[in-house]
Scaffold this motif. Structure first.
Motif, short mmCIF file in Angstrom:
data_model
loop_
_atom_site.label_atom_id
_atom_site.label_comp_id
_atom_site.label_asym_id
_atom_site.label_seq_id
_atom_site.Cartn_x
_atom_site.Cartn_y
_atom_site.Cartn_z
N MET B 18 0.83 -1.21 0.00
CA MET B 18 0.00 0.00 0.00
C MET B 18 0.86 1.25 0.00
O MET B 18 0.53 2.23 -0.67
CB MET B 18 -0.95 -0.02 1.20
CG MET B 18 -2.05 -1.07 1.03
SD MET B 18 -3.06 -1.31 2.53
CE MET B 18 -4.13 0.12 2.44
N ALA B 21 2.20 1.67 -3.44
CA ALA B 21 1.13 2.16 -4.33
C ALA B 21 0.91 3.66 -4.11
O ALA B 21 0.74 4.42 -5.06
CB ALA B 21 -0.15 1.37 -4.08
N GLU B 25 1.32 6.67 -6.79
CA GLU B 25 0.25 7.65 -7.08
C GLU B 25 0.75 9.07 -6.85
O GLU B 25 0.43 9.98 -7.62
CB GLU B 25 -0.98 7.35 -6.20
CG GLU B 25 -1.76 6.15 -6.73
CD GLU B 25 -2.93 5.75 -5.84
OE1 GLU B 25 -2.80 5.88 -4.60
OE2 GLU B 25 -3.96 5.32 -6.38
N ILE B 31 -3.09 3.95 -10.35
CA ILE B 31 -3.00 2.60 -9.77
C ILE B 31 -4.41 2.04 -9.56
O ILE B 31 -5.30 2.75 -9.07
CB ILE B 31 -2.26 2.65 -8.41
CG1 ILE B 31 -0.85 3.24 -8.55
CG2 ILE B 31 -2.21 1.26 -7.76
CD1 ILE B 31 0.10 2.42 -9.39
N HIS B 33 -6.63 -0.46 -7.45
CA HIS B 33 -6.48 -1.04 -6.11
C HIS B 33 -7.24 -2.36 -5.98
O HIS B 33 -8.45 -2.39 -5.81
CB HIS B 33 -6.93 -0.05 -5.04
CG HIS B 33 -6.02 1.13 -4.93
ND1 HIS B 33 -4.86 1.08 -4.19
CD2 HIS B 33 -6.06 2.35 -5.51
CE1 HIS B 33 -4.22 2.25 -4.29
NE2 HIS B 33 -4.92 3.04 -5.09
N GLU B 35 -5.88 -4.46 -3.68
CA GLU B 35 -5.26 -4.93 -2.43
C GLU B 35 -6.13 -4.64 -1.21
O GLU B 35 -5.98 -5.29 -0.18
CB GLU B 35 -3.86 -4.31 -2.24
CG GLU B 35 -3.79 -2.94 -1.58
CD GLU B 35 -4.18 -1.78 -2.50
OE1 GLU B 35 -4.98 -2.00 -3.45
OE2 GLU B 35 -3.72 -0.66 -2.25
N VAL B 36 -7.05 -3.70 -1.32
CA VAL B 36 -7.75 -3.25 -0.11
C VAL B 36 -9.00 -4.09 0.18
O VAL B 36 -9.73 -4.46 -0.74
CB VAL B 36 -8.17 -1.77 -0.21
CG1 VAL B 36 -7.00 -0.88 0.13
CG2 VAL B 36 -8.73 -1.44 -1.57
N LEU B 330 2.78 -4.35 -9.40
CA LEU B 330 2.52 -2.93 -9.14
C LEU B 330 3.37 -2.05 -10.07
O LEU B 330 2.85 -1.13 -10.71
CB LEU B 330 2.82 -2.61 -7.67
CG LEU B 330 2.63 -1.15 -7.27
CD1 LEU B 330 1.16 -0.74 -7.36
CD2 LEU B 330 3.15 -0.90 -5.86
N ALA B 336 -2.31 -2.88 -7.70
CA ALA B 336 -1.88 -3.29 -6.35
C ALA B 336 -2.63 -4.54 -5.94
O ALA B 336 -3.86 -4.55 -5.97
CB ALA B 336 -2.13 -2.15 -5.35
N THR B 338 -2.38 -8.16 -3.08
CA THR B 338 -1.85 -8.51 -1.77
C THR B 338 -1.09 -9.84 -1.84
O THR B 338 -1.67 -10.85 -2.21
CB THR B 338 -2.99 -8.66 -0.76
OG1 THR B 338 -3.79 -7.49 -0.79
CG2 THR B 338 -2.46 -8.86 0.65
N ARG B 358 -14.01 -2.76 -5.33
CA ARG B 358 -14.13 -1.41 -5.87
C ARG B 358 -15.07 -1.34 -7.07
O ARG B 358 -15.75 -2.31 -7.39
CB ARG B 358 -12.73 -0.86 -6.18
CG ARG B 358 -11.86 -0.69 -4.95
CD ARG B 358 -12.61 0.08 -3.87
NE ARG B 358 -11.85 0.28 -2.66
CZ ARG B 358 -11.14 1.35 -2.39
NH1 ARG B 358 -11.05 2.33 -3.28
NH2 ARG B 358 -10.50 1.47 -1.23
N ASP B 362 -13.00 -0.09 -12.57
CA ASP B 362 -11.64 -0.33 -12.09
C ASP B 362 -11.26 -1.81 -12.24
O ASP B 362 -10.12 -2.13 -12.59
CB ASP B 362 -11.52 0.05 -10.61
CG ASP B 362 -11.50 1.55 -10.40
OD1 ASP B 362 -11.48 2.29 -11.41
OD2 ASP B 362 -11.53 1.99 -9.23
#
Lengths: 377, 377
Positions: B18, B21, B25, B31, B33, B35-36, B330, B336, B338, B358, B362
């Protein structure tokens, strides 16, 4: 199903009083609340307004240590309040001061370690320690020391919790006392945690932070009291640089982050000192009434209440069962007060705590009722 | 200043991703995401509106177990979702599911006790346990068991954490599997904690609660995922009647109460299932794209993602250093993801977790970039 030993913490005795007060109110009685340890006022208007405007944002997780601008704002407070130049990297935003204690104890102490504190003191210190397999060690303090521990009375232990202003006593440590205590503790290898949650609420000199004396200390504070934000669960902790990574990892795992909405409100609260000062003026007037009225009612043995919004009274001339006495006061006078047992497992049977955090009219009426009750006894 | 051993918990490896990333940015790169582990959507509109209207109230402490109407609303949810008739007295509102785990572990386990869980699994289980002087015991699960533990594989331990849908796997326990696991654990004297935080987010059959099978279980859930309220830090736990007083006393002392403002929002969120279902429809479409796009890109060894918003992929054919691989993805693809090490300290070096929480656009763009990257490798 199994139960742990560590989970068997003491009940709050004040809860019985609060439940009895609620029952009396449900039955139609008017009760004056001198038992609760929180302001009757809401969060500052500016804080609520800032949150209202932020509600369109997602308000997802923040980073574990809190919003960077809030950490900066808290660091700025240390310059304003204490003249201390504080690196915002050392500010950890927490889920109330409760969250700060859990983080501090986890970072500092291992199972079986002993942590000392003055009795009387905030009951959750003892219970959080027990729940974490740590051993609370009470230091019996004396009224002539304003219920604060003396450096020469520190026991052998891994940690020491200081509280100034104290709860339930409201008494404040002077800078020289704070210095003597932190030095004595450090000399004995104790980690010092300074609970400063009532800072800002003082009626004589300003309160001094342990950070004015040493960086080798965990300082705990909160938006709950001075900023009148109890239910928002947002506090903070200042951590020595050496412990930052440890505390950050613990915070990531134990809490993920403090509540985002509360952080937004807290950030704006930092700009609302005018409203906080107006609340303080109310407490000041309440305190004046209490210091005049309580002795007249018969409660003469009281600790000098230099801060917070509490008065701690020795009632040993009237009772050796403070819970029974508090129940009698509730039943006959319609005033809810806190028996001392939560704060001091032994001597608390002969003490009461009066809170004056509510509206001045309530305080005046409560004092009238207490005076009448004591006269009729 | 002293540091504890229990405080030395593992860092989150995803944090490095993170941070990288965020640096990319900040340097102007775009980027995607994956990973979140949180929705990009805000709390339901009804929840935010309810809080906005409540901001004139003081919002001080609530009782430790939470607002009574919220506890009732959660009990009602169990009837709606599972056909379970639940006494609201058994519902404990908590400061997120994190707060629920701290309470459950404190109520159930003493220093040195062992608590088992499937690997891969949510990393904070292990770290919270360590911070509380408890010993996490990993059960290596198999892809052919959908990364869920088998009853015959339970080790000797005092506790067992089940997670369905699992994180990172997204796999769901069937009722018969859940029954076999809880029965085997109970027969071995283990206390069972069922993490049901991703309930509501499932794409086949509905998720089954451990409460449909037994009352002798701690069930943990939260408003974070299905109700899209991660940063609000409000969750809940269903507790056996035998443990209620213990958990209440612990909650009073460790947390005082969950954030009041968040409880107000959560209460209203219970009436916003339409918005939650609309979010679910987005995840469903994202999942469809992922299940189509990831194998095309080359990620063919994936666990059947029946719930949550994660896909867990075995990437051992490409790397035995998932962190390096994630960094490469990445850097070169601008996506990004995990690395699995947080979830499985050993085998996680050869796995990745993709989150599809998300916006759909995306996800589509992320898949396009992943395909291009894998083709150019």
């Amino acid at each position: 199903m199994r139960q742990s030993a560590r989970g068997q913490v003491d009940p709050f005795i004040v809860m019985d009083v609060m439940a009895a007060a609620a029952r009396a109110e449900a039955a139609g009685r008017d009760i004056i609340h001198m038992e609760v340890g929180q302001p009757g006022t809401p969060a500052p208007a500016g804080a609520r307004k800032a949150l209202a405007s932020a509600l369109e944002q997602p308000l997802g997780y923040t980073v574990a240590l809190g919003l960077p601008e809030l950490r900066q704002g808290i660091a700025d407070l240390y310059r304003r309040w204490y003249g201390v130049d504080l690196d915002p990297a050392r500010v950890v935003v927490t889920s109330g001061s409760s969250g700060a204690f859990i983080l501090a104890f986890s970072a500092l102490f291992d199972s079986g370690d002993r942590v000392a504190m003055g009795y009387p003191g905030y009951p959750s210190y003892r219970q959080i320690l027990r729940a974490m397999s740590l051993e609370p060690v009470g230091i019996e303090t004396r009224p002539e020391d304003r219920y604060q521990p003396r450096p020469e009375a520190l026991p052998d232990a891994e940690g020491l919790i200081l509280a100034s202003p104290g709860n339930p006593s409201g008494t404040v440590l002077r800078p020289d006392e704070m210095r003597a205590l932190t030095q004595a503790a450090t000399a004995k290898g104790m980690a010092v945690i300074s609970d400063e949650i009532y800072h800002g609420l003082s009626y004589g000199d300003r309160c001094h932070s342990a950070l004015e004396i040493t960086d080798e200390v965990f300082v705990v504070n909160s938006f709950s009291k001075y900023f009148s934000m109890t239910g928002w669960r947002v506090g903070w902790m200042i951590v020595p640089e050496t412990h930052l990574r440890t505390v950050e990892r613990l915070a990531q795992n134990l809490f993920i982050c403090p509540p985002h909405a509360s952080q937004v409100a807290a950030l704006a609260a930092l700009d609302c000192e005018e409203e906080a000062q107006a609340n303080l003026a109310v407490y000041r007037e309440n305190r004046r009434l209490m210091l005049e009225g309580l002795p007249k009612a018969g409660f003469t043995r009281i600790a000098p209440p230099e801060g917070a919004f509490y008065i701690y009274a020795d009632v040993s001339e009237f009772t050796d069962n403070a819970l029974e006495f508090a129940t009698e006061i509730l039943d006959h006078a319609g005033v809810a007060v806190t028996p001392g047992l939560d704060f001091d497992p032994d001597r608390g049977a002969r003490t009461l705590r009066f809170s004056y955090a509510r509206a001045t009219a309530d305080i005046a009426e409560g004092l009238r009722r207490l005076t009448e009750f004591m006269a009729s006894r």
